[in-house]
Structures are given as structure tokens and as C-alpha cells.
Scaffold this motif. Structure first.
Motif, PDB file in Angstrom:
ATOM      1  N   VAL A 106      14.236   7.240   3.481  1.00  0.00           N
ATOM      2  CA  VAL A 106      13.417   6.613   3.033  1.00  0.00           C
ATOM      3  C   VAL A 106      11.905   6.553   3.013  1.00  0.00           C
ATOM      4  O   VAL A 106      11.210   6.782   4.308  1.00  0.00           O
ATOM      5  N   ALA A 107      11.112   6.516   1.810  1.00  0.00           N
ATOM      6  CA  ALA A 107       9.605   6.539   2.022  1.00  0.00           C
ATOM      7  C   ALA A 107       9.112   5.293   0.716  1.00  0.00           C
ATOM      8  O   ALA A 107       9.363   5.652  -0.437  1.00  0.00           O
ATOM      9  N   THR A 108       8.003   4.441   1.399  1.00  0.00           N
ATOM     10  CA  THR A 108       8.069   2.866   0.982  1.00  0.00           C
ATOM     11  C   THR A 108       7.085   2.819   1.147  1.00  0.00           C
ATOM     12  O   THR A 108       6.217   3.006   2.420  1.00  0.00           O
ATOM     13  N   ALA A 109       6.404   1.786   0.072  1.00  0.00           N
ATOM     14  CA  ALA A 109       5.543   1.281   0.873  1.00  0.00           C
ATOM     15  C   ALA A 109       5.049   0.278   1.567  1.00  0.00           C
ATOM     16  O   ALA A 109       4.365  -0.506   1.964  1.00  0.00           O
ATOM     17  N   THR A 110       7.184  -0.704   1.765  1.00  0.00           N
ATOM     18  CA  THR A 110       7.221  -2.180   2.210  1.00  0.00           C
ATOM     19  C   THR A 110       6.801  -1.250   3.675  1.00  0.00           C
ATOM     20  O   THR A 110       7.303  -0.483   4.529  1.00  0.00           O
ATOM     21  N   GLU A 111       6.386  -2.627   4.584  1.00  0.00           N
ATOM     22  CA  GLU A 111       6.257  -2.390   6.077  1.00  0.00           C
ATOM     23  C   GLU A 111       7.351  -2.267   6.471  1.00  0.00           C
ATOM     24  O   GLU A 111       8.493  -2.961   6.136  1.00  0.00           O
ATOM     25  N   ASP A 112       7.435  -1.952   7.801  1.00  0.00           N
ATOM     26  CA  ASP A 112       8.707  -2.176   9.215  1.00  0.00           C
ATOM     27  C   ASP A 112       9.576  -2.879   9.003  1.00  0.00           C
ATOM     28  O   ASP A 112      10.500  -2.969   8.853  1.00  0.00           O
ATOM     29  N   HIS A 113       8.687  -3.774   9.271  1.00  0.00           N
ATOM     30  CA  HIS A 113       9.089  -5.512   9.146  1.00  0.00           C
ATOM     31  C   HIS A 113      10.179  -5.879   8.364  1.00  0.00           C
ATOM     32  O   HIS A 113      10.982  -6.476   9.289  1.00  0.00           O
ATOM     33  N   LEU A 114      10.018  -5.468   7.521  1.00  0.00           N
ATOM     34  CA  LEU A 114      10.831  -6.172   5.789  1.00  0.00           C
ATOM     35  C   LEU A 114      11.484  -4.842   5.084  1.00  0.00           C
ATOM     36  O   LEU A 114      12.549  -5.442   5.385  1.00  0.00           O
ATOM     37  N   GLN A 132       9.986   5.888   6.329  1.00  0.00           N
ATOM     38  CA  GLN A 132       8.570   6.189   6.602  1.00  0.00           C
ATOM     39  C   GLN A 132       7.902   4.716   5.527  1.00  0.00           C
ATOM     40  O   GLN A 132       8.291   5.282   4.157  1.00  0.00           O
ATOM     41  N   THR A 133       7.099   4.294   6.207  1.00  0.00           N
ATOM     42  CA  THR A 133       5.655   3.293   5.504  1.00  0.00           C
ATOM     43  C   THR A 133       4.913   3.743   5.487  1.00  0.00           C
ATOM     44  O   THR A 133       4.109   4.575   6.344  1.00  0.00           O
ATOM     45  N   CYS A 134       3.813   3.420   4.697  1.00  0.00           N
ATOM     46  CA  CYS A 134       2.130   3.634   3.868  1.00  0.00           C
ATOM     47  C   CYS A 134       1.976   2.792   5.828  1.00  0.00           C
ATOM     48  O   CYS A 134       1.041   4.219   5.989  1.00  0.00           O
ATOM     49  N   LYS A 135       2.092   2.015   5.943  1.00  0.00           N
ATOM     50  CA  LYS A 135       1.678   1.221   7.618  1.00  0.00           C
ATOM     51  C   LYS A 135       2.166   2.276   8.339  1.00  0.00           C
ATOM     52  O   LYS A 135       1.039   3.197   9.071  1.00  0.00           O
ATOM     53  N   SER A 136       3.110   3.332   8.385  1.00  0.00           N
ATOM     54  CA  SER A 136       2.536   3.943  10.039  1.00  0.00           C
ATOM     55  C   SER A 136       2.938   5.516   9.891  1.00  0.00           C
ATOM     56  O   SER A 136       2.417   5.461  10.596  1.00  0.00           O
TER      57      SER A 136
END
Length: 169
Positions: A106-114, A132-136
Motif C-alpha cells: 500500500v502506498a498512501t498519503a494517509t499517516e501510519d497511525h491512521l 508506505q506513507t508519505c511521512k514514513s
């Protein structure tokens, strides 16, 4: 031959975009503000963080950016846990790809904690090698490095990977 698949989460796997598209307006309403159409048009051109700051500055709201983010995260988390469903056909597609031996992430802009609890709640987290998140990774989805990082972590290349995404990056 496709050997790998990269999935966006919101709007692709999980039917949650209607809430993401509305959450900043929910925050404004929660503050008791009745914005005009011009203000709403302006907000829609901003990022989440800049929207919160713009609201606070414009209406002289004595709250922090974190206060606004906490409201938004609470609202979205509640949606993931109690409201949102998988998009039609997602589970069948994941099962089919898994049976074909295709590795997925999964590649998402949503943060890991969500994102991770949302995928767990839907019962699909185990289909994926990683989230994978943008923040990570420190890149936005519109940056090539974001996608190259996902390919590298999967051990794949552009030629053997399919991307399921609802935005044209």
C-alpha cells in the motif's frame, strides 16, 4: 508479466474519500464558523496543515495547528473504525492477485497511525508486504522518489509492477 502491485488506500481500497473531501469543512463547522463560498474555494486549494492555519488566522481562532489536526485525525479515525467499507471488488481482487503470487504493498498519503489500523479493521493488512506513507519515506506522492522507494522495497521495477491509484501523479 506483472509480478507486483502497489495500491493507494483512500478511494481505491477503502471508500473514505467523501470524508477526506469534507473533513476540513467539518472542522470549520465545529468551530461555529459560517464561511462564504469564496473562503471555501480558497480552502480547497490548500493542504490540510495550511488550511488549518488559514482558518485560525482568518477568523482569529485561538487554537493551534495540532488542535485542528487532532480534530481531523479523530474524525477520520472514527470513520475508518466505524463507517468506511472496502470499495466493491477489492477483496476479490486481492485474493486473485495473491493466488497468482503477486506481491503487493500500500502506498498512501494517509499517516501510519491512521492507515495501518484502517487496513487491519478491513481485514486486508496481511495481503500487503508493507504500508508506505508519505511521512514514513519523506516524499509526497507527486514525487518520483516516492514511487521509486515503493518499487525498491518490493524488489520490483516499473516493467513488472501495476499501480492502482485514484489520482494522476
Amino acid at each position: 508479466m506483472i509480478k507486483y502491485a502497489i495500491f493507494d488506500m483512500d478511494g481505491t481500497l477503502i471508500n473514505s474519500m467523501y470524508k477526506w473531501n469534507r473533513v476540513i469543512l467539518d472542522y470549520i463547522e465545529n468551530l461555529g464558523i459560517k464561511p462564504d463560498d469564496d473562503f471555501i474555494r480558497t480552502i480547497k486549494t490548500k493542504t490540510l496543515l495550511t488550511s488549518i492555519d488559514y482558518i485560525h488566522e482568518t477568523f482569529d481562532i485561538k487554537k493551534t495547528t495540532d488542535d485542528g489536526l487532532n480534530f481531523i485525525y479523530y474524525t477520520i479515525r472514527n470513520g475508518y473504525m466505524n463507517e468506511f467499507d472496502l470499495k466493491p471488488g477489492v477483496l476479490d481482487m486481492l485474493e486473485k492477485l495473491k493466488s497468482m503470487g503477486i506481491k503487493m504493498c500500500v502506498a498512501t498519503a494517509t499517516e501510519d497511525h491512521l492507515a495501518i489500523p484502517a487496513l487491519e479493521k478491513q481485514g486486508i493488512l496481511d495481503y500487503f508486504e508493507f504500508v508506505q506513507t508519505c511521512k514514513s519515506v519523506g516524499y509526497h506522492k507527486y514525487e518520483n522518489e516516492y514511487w521509486n522507494n515503493a518499487l525498491e522495497k518490493l524488489g520490483s521495477s516499473v516493467d513488472d509492477t501495476i499501480v492502482f491509484e485514484d489520482a494522476l501523479y
